[in-house]
Each structure stands twice: as C-alpha cells, then as structure tokens.
Design a protein around this motif. Structure first.
Motif, PDB file in Angstrom:
ATOM      1  N   THR A 699      -3.500 -24.993  -9.678  1.00  0.00           N
ATOM      2  CA  THR A 699      -2.687 -26.197  -9.495  1.00  0.00           C
ATOM      3  C   THR A 699      -1.460 -25.934  -8.619  1.00  0.00           C
ATOM      4  O   THR A 699      -0.873 -26.873  -8.091  1.00  0.00           O
ATOM      5  CB  THR A 699      -2.243 -26.735 -10.857  1.00  0.00           C
ATOM      6  OG1 THR A 699      -1.557 -25.688 -11.585  1.00  0.00           O
ATOM      7  CG2 THR A 699      -3.425 -27.205 -11.680  1.00  0.00           C
ATOM      8  N   VAL A 700      -1.069 -24.676  -8.471  1.00  0.00           N
ATOM      9  CA  VAL A 700       0.054 -24.352  -7.594  1.00  0.00           C
ATOM     10  C   VAL A 700      -0.302 -24.636  -6.144  1.00  0.00           C
ATOM     11  O   VAL A 700       0.543 -25.068  -5.349  1.00  0.00           O
ATOM     12  CB  VAL A 700       0.474 -22.879  -7.773  1.00  0.00           C
ATOM     13  CG1 VAL A 700       1.469 -22.442  -6.713  1.00  0.00           C
ATOM     14  CG2 VAL A 700       1.050 -22.660  -9.162  1.00  0.00           C
ATOM     15  N   ALA A 701      -1.563 -24.404  -5.759  1.00  0.00           N
ATOM     16  CA  ALA A 701      -1.984 -24.604  -4.370  1.00  0.00           C
ATOM     17  C   ALA A 701      -2.332 -26.055  -4.069  1.00  0.00           C
ATOM     18  O   ALA A 701      -2.166 -26.511  -2.929  1.00  0.00           O
ATOM     19  CB  ALA A 701      -3.190 -23.717  -4.064  1.00  0.00           C
ATOM     20  N   VAL A 702      -2.801 -26.790  -5.064  1.00  0.00           N
ATOM     21  CA  VAL A 702      -3.232 -28.163  -4.835  1.00  0.00           C
ATOM     22  C   VAL A 702      -2.062 -29.003  -4.322  1.00  0.00           C
ATOM     23  O   VAL A 702      -0.966 -28.985  -4.884  1.00  0.00           O
ATOM     24  CB  VAL A 702      -3.812 -28.778  -6.120  1.00  0.00           C
ATOM     25  CG1 VAL A 702      -4.110 -30.264  -5.934  1.00  0.00           C
ATOM     26  CG2 VAL A 702      -5.069 -28.027  -6.528  1.00  0.00           C
ATOM     27  N   GLY A 703      -2.309 -29.715  -3.226  1.00  0.00           N
ATOM     28  CA  GLY A 703      -1.280 -30.555  -2.616  1.00  0.00           C
ATOM     29  C   GLY A 703      -0.449 -29.856  -1.555  1.00  0.00           C
ATOM     30  O   GLY A 703       0.320 -30.502  -0.846  1.00  0.00           O
ATOM     31  N   LEU A 758       0.088 -23.548 -14.989  1.00  0.00           N
ATOM     32  CA  LEU A 758       0.361 -22.508 -14.007  1.00  0.00           C
ATOM     33  C   LEU A 758       1.685 -22.753 -13.297  1.00  0.00           C
ATOM     34  O   LEU A 758       2.124 -23.899 -13.141  1.00  0.00           O
ATOM     35  CB  LEU A 758      -0.763 -22.443 -12.962  1.00  0.00           C
ATOM     36  CG  LEU A 758      -2.193 -22.258 -13.478  1.00  0.00           C
ATOM     37  CD1 LEU A 758      -3.152 -22.105 -12.308  1.00  0.00           C
ATOM     38  CD2 LEU A 758      -2.287 -21.065 -14.411  1.00  0.00           C
ATOM     39  N   THR A 759       2.308 -21.670 -12.888  1.00  0.00           N
ATOM     40  CA  THR A 759       3.530 -21.739 -12.090  1.00  0.00           C
ATOM     41  C   THR A 759       3.410 -20.741 -10.944  1.00  0.00           C
ATOM     42  O   THR A 759       2.631 -19.785 -11.015  1.00  0.00           O
ATOM     43  CB  THR A 759       4.767 -21.425 -12.948  1.00  0.00           C
ATOM     44  OG1 THR A 759       5.948 -21.658 -12.174  1.00  0.00           O
ATOM     45  CG2 THR A 759       4.768 -19.976 -13.423  1.00  0.00           C
ATOM     46  N   ALA A 760       4.169 -20.963  -9.885  1.00  0.00           N
ATOM     47  CA  ALA A 760       4.087 -20.082  -8.720  1.00  0.00           C
ATOM     48  C   ALA A 760       4.742 -18.742  -9.027  1.00  0.00           C
ATOM     49  O   ALA A 760       5.846 -18.677  -9.572  1.00  0.00           O
ATOM     50  CB  ALA A 760       4.763 -20.730  -7.520  1.00  0.00           C
ATOM     51  N   SER A 761       4.047 -17.661  -8.685  1.00  0.00           N
ATOM     52  CA  SER A 761       4.636 -16.328  -8.800  1.00  0.00           C
ATOM     53  C   SER A 761       4.937 -15.721  -7.426  1.00  0.00           C
ATOM     54  O   SER A 761       5.772 -14.827  -7.306  1.00  0.00           O
ATOM     55  CB  SER A 761       3.700 -15.394  -9.567  1.00  0.00           C
ATOM     56  OG  SER A 761       2.471 -15.233  -8.882  1.00  0.00           O
TER      57      SER A 761
END
Length: 823
Positions: A699-703, A758-761
C-alpha cells in the motif's frame, strides 16, 4: 524503384521533393526509405539541403506504410544530421534526445546492456534493426545508423508481444547509387579515441555496395576504471536499386570489451526516509568512485545477417520478405556494491574518518552466454477500391525463433566469509583489487563443488576448503528457447479525401521453454518450465487530414506480454511461480495533431494519451492468499509536444517535451515469515498462519509515481549556420532535463500485531538532471570538416542509469575534437 508510401498517405505537393512510389511495407522497409532521406543529407556535414519537411520521412512500418505526418501515433526521430552533430556513438546516447525514455542499469531479473524504458515500461525486448528484432543484449554502437525512431505507446498490432511503452527501431545505412567515401576521427579527454569509415560504391545502374567500419577506445571523464574497446564492420549490397524488384543483403559484426559500470550505492542517512546516491551527501563518496573490481568485464560479439526483398508485382500489389539470423556471444563478470546496512550507514555519516563504511556486494556469478535468433516477416500489400472508396489492405506473417544457452561461474570467498555480501568493500576510497581468496571458477558437479542441503556450496582453493557464493539451489546452467508464429492484417479505408479509418489485428502463438540445471546437479523442475500463450493485439484509428500540412488522429490499441517473453534478455526467462499466469495486457488511448508551420520547413506535434497496464494474479483457492503475480498494475497519463525543422534559413531546432503522470495502481511485495515477534518489524510481515513468503499488497507504493518514470522531461537541440560571417561555420548545442526519479518504495508492517498496515521504511530517489552540451563545426576545402563538442558544460553531477539501489554518475565535462574528410 525506391520503396515508398504514396498509396497510404494523403498526396503531398511535388515541390516538397518527395517522390513516394508504392513499395515495401514491412518495418524493414524503413531502411529503404532512409535511402531517399540520405539523398538530401550531406555525407560529411550536418546540414540538410532541400525543403523537405521533417514529418515527411517514411516510417516503413509493416502495417502502417506511411509518413510520420500520416501515422496516428507519437513518433520521435533522431536524424543522421543530429547524430553526427552531437557526436553520438551508441544507441543509449541517441535516446537521451527523447523525452520519456529512461535507462536502467540492468539488474533484478534483467541483464546489463541496453536496458531502456519507454514511458516507464520495460523495452529491453523492443529494440529493432530495420524492423526486425535485435535478439541480443549488448551495448549497441551507432556507427551504422542512418536514423533512430521511437514509436510510443502499446504497439502489439505492429510488433507483436510486449511493446507496452513502444518500440525502438534503428535504420541502417544502405547502399546508394553513387560513389562516396567518408572518414571520421575523434579524440578527447577521458582517453576518448574513435574512428569511422563509410564507403559506398556503385557497381552498375542498379547495384551498389556499402561498407561501414568503426574502431573505438574510450573512457569516461570522472569515472575511474570505466572503459570500452569496440570495433565493428557492416557490409551491405543492394541489387535492383531503383527498379520494381530489390534485394538488399547486409552483415554486421560488433565486438566490445568493456568494464561495466554499476554506479554508486543509494544510501539512507540515519533518521531519513528518503534514500539518495551516496555522492549526494558529501561524505567522501566521489562521483569518480568505482565500486566494482578491475576483474569485471563485459565481452560481447554480435553477428547479424539480414536479407530484404521487395517486389512490385502489379500496380496494386507489392510483396516483401525480410529475414534475419543473429548470433550473440557474451562473457559477463560484474560486481554490484548495492547494499549499505545499518552499520555501513552509521560509519558513513558519523563524521569519523577512522570508521570504515563497508558496502555489501550483490548480484550473481559470472556467466558465458551463447544465443541466436531467426525471424522472417513477409507481407502482401494491396491497393484497391471498395464501393468507390479507396482502401489499402496488408496481410502478413511473422515467424521467429530464439535460443539461449547460459553457463554460470562461481566465486570462491575469502577465508572465514560465507556470503558474498559480507566481503568488506569500502564505499569511500574503494579498492578495485580482488581481496585475497576471492576468485572465479567454473563449477563442475561431482568434481570441484560440494553443495549441502542448506548453506553455501564449498570448493577447494589452495589446498583448503572454502565457501562459495552459490548454494545448491543456484542455477549452474540454463537453456531457453521460444517460438513465435504470428499473422497480422491491416486495412485503411478513406471515407473522404480527408477522413480515413484504420483497423489492425495481429494474433501470435508464443511458446517458450526453460531448462535449468542447479549447482546440486538436479533439474529445476524436472522436465523444465513451459509457457504457451495466444496473444491478440488489435488497433483502431480515426485520421482526419483537412489539408496537406495538418493531421489529427484518435487511436486505441492493445498489446499483450506473455510470461517468458524474454528468453535472452532476462536473468530468469520463466519463473516457476509465474509460468501459468495469463499474459499481461496493456492498452492505450491517444489523440494527437501533427502540423506543418508556415513556410513549410518546420513541424509541430502534440499528443495526449492514457496507457493502462494490467497484471496477472494467481490466488490459492484454499486460503485466498495471493501466491503469484506478474508485476505492477499501472496507468500513465501524459502529454508530449515536439517542434522540429528550420525556424529561419540559418536556424534549425528539434524540441521535445513530455509530462508523464504515471501511477501505480496495484503493487505487491513478498512478505517475510518472522522468526520473532519482539520489537518493531523491519519488513512486511506475512499474515498469521503463512509459513512461506507470498506476495502482499504494498500500500506504500499504490498511488505513487511509477519507478524510473520522470514526471517531466525535455530536450532541445539547435544549430545555427554562421556561413554569412565565416563560410562553412556552424554552432549549436542541446539541453536535456529530467525531473527526479523515484526508484524504490520499501514498506514494513507497523507492528507484529497489525501486520496488514504498512508504512514506508525507505523511499529511494535519484535527483533531477540538467545537461548542457555545445559544439562548433567548420566545413572547408573539398569535403573537410573540423568540429569541437563539449559535453556537460557545467560539469554538473547527473546520473545516466538508475536502479532501485544504485545510480550511475554521468561523465564530467568532456571535450572531443573531430576531423572528417569526404571523397
């Protein structure tokens, strides 16, 4: 009789100097069309004579045999004049003129070499020479190019499988009915030396032969240890030139021995989410730093034989048959310093010269590769009337075969080290010498390698047992082959003199197979992997031409990419988890205009488009979990503008601009099965109950913007003739701009109890690039030319190739002087 396109295009006035007679309609016909173009271009200079408009060039497309003006698709053309003025020496350099194209380093399932992306979509298998596939993966020299064409958008109806972003077609120099010879020499800083020869001889009224030669030894300014030594020869002979039946046979050989450049590691400063190339932080990693080893080598040979035949059987019927056999050999040994873990980043940013930042070496072992491919495209073109309406129909067949054998080597590891990533390799002041105990050997099952069920395989080195970089499950040898049988049909119907409709359909039967032998000696799997796909690629266009200098169009098209499409160009041609997936489907809507400006010497183009790429998924019916996926689902909406031609008698310009709003609609990352549930996760954690890694929605990459796709890019190339001040003097230059590139979106679960959130790392980026080049040329005497080109005038730190964890710095300020003589 030269091949042409008048039957398929709106009639153009005779004063344009373009005599387009009906002829070859295969894409290979682009090379024939280039013969006519060459007549208007001086051999040794960069000035173009005559008043022919830029958009009147013939495309030579098999299902759209028409001019660039009349083609309902965005097309970029880099002419011979521009290639010479810029001192271009490779396909990669030529394509830097085209906004919307990015260049990948070639890793992560693809092989290093020419790895292009068009509008963000992979185009490594979409490179053509004279309309036929170039099956190899290597760095292509431009010594035999007449021009370079880039056709944008899904083009399956014309080219078959793939072509999601478009296709790249290089048009070769072919024999002409005249005698001439040209010699070009180049020398510059960065140990740059290059020489070319172009010799054409007319044997009789309809026969000619042409020979092009190239020798090159070049380094790269401000890139330590990077060099290339290339030579090549291209011989072609044409029979029946200027008649109704022509045959052109050509043979090209290119040898290259170079040290590959895998660039600078992208690192993440402690406390930051954004990761940038280490050269951006001022921590001692210089743009000149070579993070590989002196033993790295990329040695390639390409041999390509092409025969093209065109026969005008009747005023309404033209037949063509174009055939190619290409053989490619390669030995590739490379090192990628693509990891900088927590200890590495701490040492890199602690402002303490006494601590050493050691990066991790990635990539696979060296390999020997032998591949070959064969292709034939045959067409029949018919011009006739239906109910009083002019129509043109094209029937064709496209048959191709590819074969690839690859033998992998392995590394012995230094004493006490059990993983290649653990070899200490400093990012600051890197040492390009192999460490003691690190060497290459060829594994032979049962003789010099022992592979346990888990852990690294071992071998004997200097009487001691040492670990290697491979395991029992690592590939030792692979053999792949693919057969593609296709039929295609195109029909264009003129409803009025100004309005026409075009419909095309291509159907491919694509079968691929991959056999893999592991280091353990076992086959994986027994019997190999097989893919069988039927691909359907339709296309429809509405074209309106109210005048001879105006074209407006609306097009829709679809392409399909099967699993196993890249038998030669991928590290793993067919994956076990993906072999049963359906082909990926891409489609495009595009509207555009191509307009001749007042005066007839310049043309303006504009297009807007929407490209959607679907992906293929496979779900476990028992658990509902995703078990396989083919890639991201993406959508790219954009605008492209172009201006080409002479704005005044002395001023010539070629301008391109692209805006790409490229969004990830669906993306997956493999989850990690946790060995502990204490603390904070550092990766995406698999759902409870899952015991093996599976794809999980990222979900971090979506969009987000699709990786490797600049939102904005532009290029301007211009020349100005100063002949009214100094006879034969011209000056010019070019500016290219590319906005920042997002190259990786890494996510992690927020906690072990909330694994789905999820969160961005880590968000990896490569900064924007701006390049300014200039040249001055003086033509004098009898066919002599002196020129000086200066590249990267501002000495700016730019990046020419990118990957998710590395970026290759561009050359620093470079000066190259050249002398040409034509006879």
């Amino acid at each position: 009789m030269k091949s042409g396109v008048v039957g398929y295009a709106r009639k153009r006035p005779a004063h344009l100097g373009l005599v387009m007679l009906a002829g070859a309609v295969s894409l290979a016909g682009a090379a024939h069309a280039a013969e006519a173009d060459a007549d208007a271009t001086e051999v040794s200079a960069v000035q173009v004579n005559g008043v022919r408009k830029p958009l009147d060039n013939d495309t030579g497309l098999s299902v759209l045999p028409t001019t660039v003006q009349d083609t309902p698709q965005a097309i970029s053309v880099i002419s011979q004049a521009q290639l010479k003025a810029q001192g271009v020496n490779s396909l990669e350099q030529a394509l830097r003129n085209v906004p919307g194209i990015t260049i990948a380093i070639g890793e992560g399932g693809t092989l290093n070499g020419d790895q292009f992306k068009i509008r963000g979509f992979d185009a490594k298998d979409d490179v053509y020479i004279d309309g036929l596939r170039d099956f190899g993966v290597y760095t292509r020299d431009s010594f035999n190019y007449q021009e370079v064409q880039v056709l944008k958008g899904p083009s399956g109806a014309m080219f078959g499988r793939g072509t999601t972003g478009g296709a790249i077609n290089t048009v070769s120099k072919t024999p002409r009915l005249q005698d001439f010879a040209t010699v070009d020499t180049y020398a510059g800083n960065g140990d740059y030396y290059r020489a070319l020869a172009d010799i054409n001889h007319q044997l009789n009224d309809t026969t000619a032969v042409r020979l092009n030669l190239m020798g090159s030894s070049t380094g790269v300014v401000d890139r330590d240890s990077i060099n290339s030594k290339r030579w090549g020869a291209a011989l072609s002979v044409g029979f029946g030139l200027g008649t109704d039946t022509t045959l052109t046979a050509s043979y090209l050989h290119q040898h290259d021995n170079r040290r590959p450049d895998y660039g600078i590691t992208i690192v993440q400063r402690p406390g930051d989410i954004i990761a940038l190339p280490a050269t951006e932080y001022g921590v001692g990693v210089e743009r000149s730093s070579f993070l590989g080893f002196n033993n790295d080598v990329d040695r390639t040979d390409a041999d390509i034989l092409t025969v093209r035949v065109s026969h005008k059987a009747a005023p309404w019927l033209t037949l063509t048959s174009d055939s190619r056999v290409g053989a490619y050999r390669r030995y590739f040994q490379y090192s990628t310093t693509d990891q900088c873990n927590a200890a590495c980043t701490t040492a890199l940013f602690d402002n303490n010269a006494a601590t050493e930042a050691y990066g991790g070496i990635g990539g696979s072992g060296p390999y020997d590769q032998d591949s070959w491919g064969a292709q034939n495209i045959s067409t029949a073109r018919m011009d006739f009337d239906v109910g009083g309406l002019k129509t043109q129909a094209i029937f064709g067949v496209d048959l191709s075969y590819q074969h690839n054998d690859k033998q992998f080597y392995a590394y012995t590891l230094p004493a006490g080290i059990t993983a290649r990533t653990a070899i200490p390799h400093p990012l600051v002041n890197p040492n390009p010498i192999f460490p003691a105990g690190y060497s290459v050997f060829r594994p032979v099952v049962g003789r010099n390698i022992t592979c346990p069920a888990s852990g690294p395989c071992t071998t004997s080195y200097n009487g001691a047992t040492v670990a290697t970089n491979v395991t029992a499950a690592t590939a030792l040898a692979t053999q792949g082959e693919a057969v593609d049988l296709a039929l295609f049909f195109t029909d264009r119907l003129w409803l009025t003199d100004a309005l026409s409709v075009i419909g095309s359909l291509r159907v491919d039967r694509y079968d691929a197979k991959l056999d893999t032998l592991l280091m353990s000696g076992a086959a994986s799997p027994v019997g190999g992997l097989k893919v069988k796909s039927t691909l359907k690629s339709p296309r429809a266009s509405l074209v309106y031409e109210p005048s001879q200098t105006q074209t407006y169009y609306l097009s829709w098209g679809r392409s399909e990419t099967p699993q196993g499409t890249s038998v030669v160009g991928a590290g793993t041609a067919v994956a076990l988890t993906a072999k049963d997936l359906e082909p990926e489907v891409s489609q495009i809507w595009e509207a555009g205009a191509k307009l001749g400006l007042p005066g007839g010497r310049a043309s303006f183009t504009a297009s807007v488009f929407d490209v959607k790429k679907d992906n293929s998924l496979q779900t476990d019916p028992g658990t509902g979990f995703l078990v396989a996926q083919s890639g991201e689902r993406q959508e790219v909406k954009g605008v492209e503008l172009g201006l080409t031609g002479k704005l005044t008698e002395a001023w010539t310009v070629s301008l391109g601009y692209a805006y790409l709003d490229a969004r990830i609609k669906e993306s997956y990352s493999n989850c990690t099965v946790p060995t502990t549930t204490a603390g904070t996760p550092t990766a995406v954690v698999c759902p409870v109950g899952v015991t093996v890694a599976i794809p999980v929605l990222n979900t971090v990459a979506v969009g987000q913007q699709v990786v490797f796709v600049p939102k904005t890019s532009a290029s301007v190339f211009t020349t100005y003739d100063l002949g009214h001040w100094v006879e034969g003097l011209s000056v010019g230059g070019d500016v290219t701009y590319q906005s920042k590139l997002n190259v990786a979106y890494t996510a992690r679960s927020v906690s072990y109890t909330d694994r789905a959130t999820l969160t961005a790392s880590r968000l990896a980026e490569v900064p924007e690039s701006v390049t300014l080049n200039a040249f001055a040329a003086w033509t004098f005497g009898e066919g002599q030319r002196l020129a000086v080109n200066v590249y990267n005038l501002t000495d700016r730190l730019n990046y020419t190739q990118v990957f998710g964890n590395r970026a290759v710095p561009a050359a620093g300020r470079t000066f190259i002087a050249s002398y040409s003589k034509s006879f």
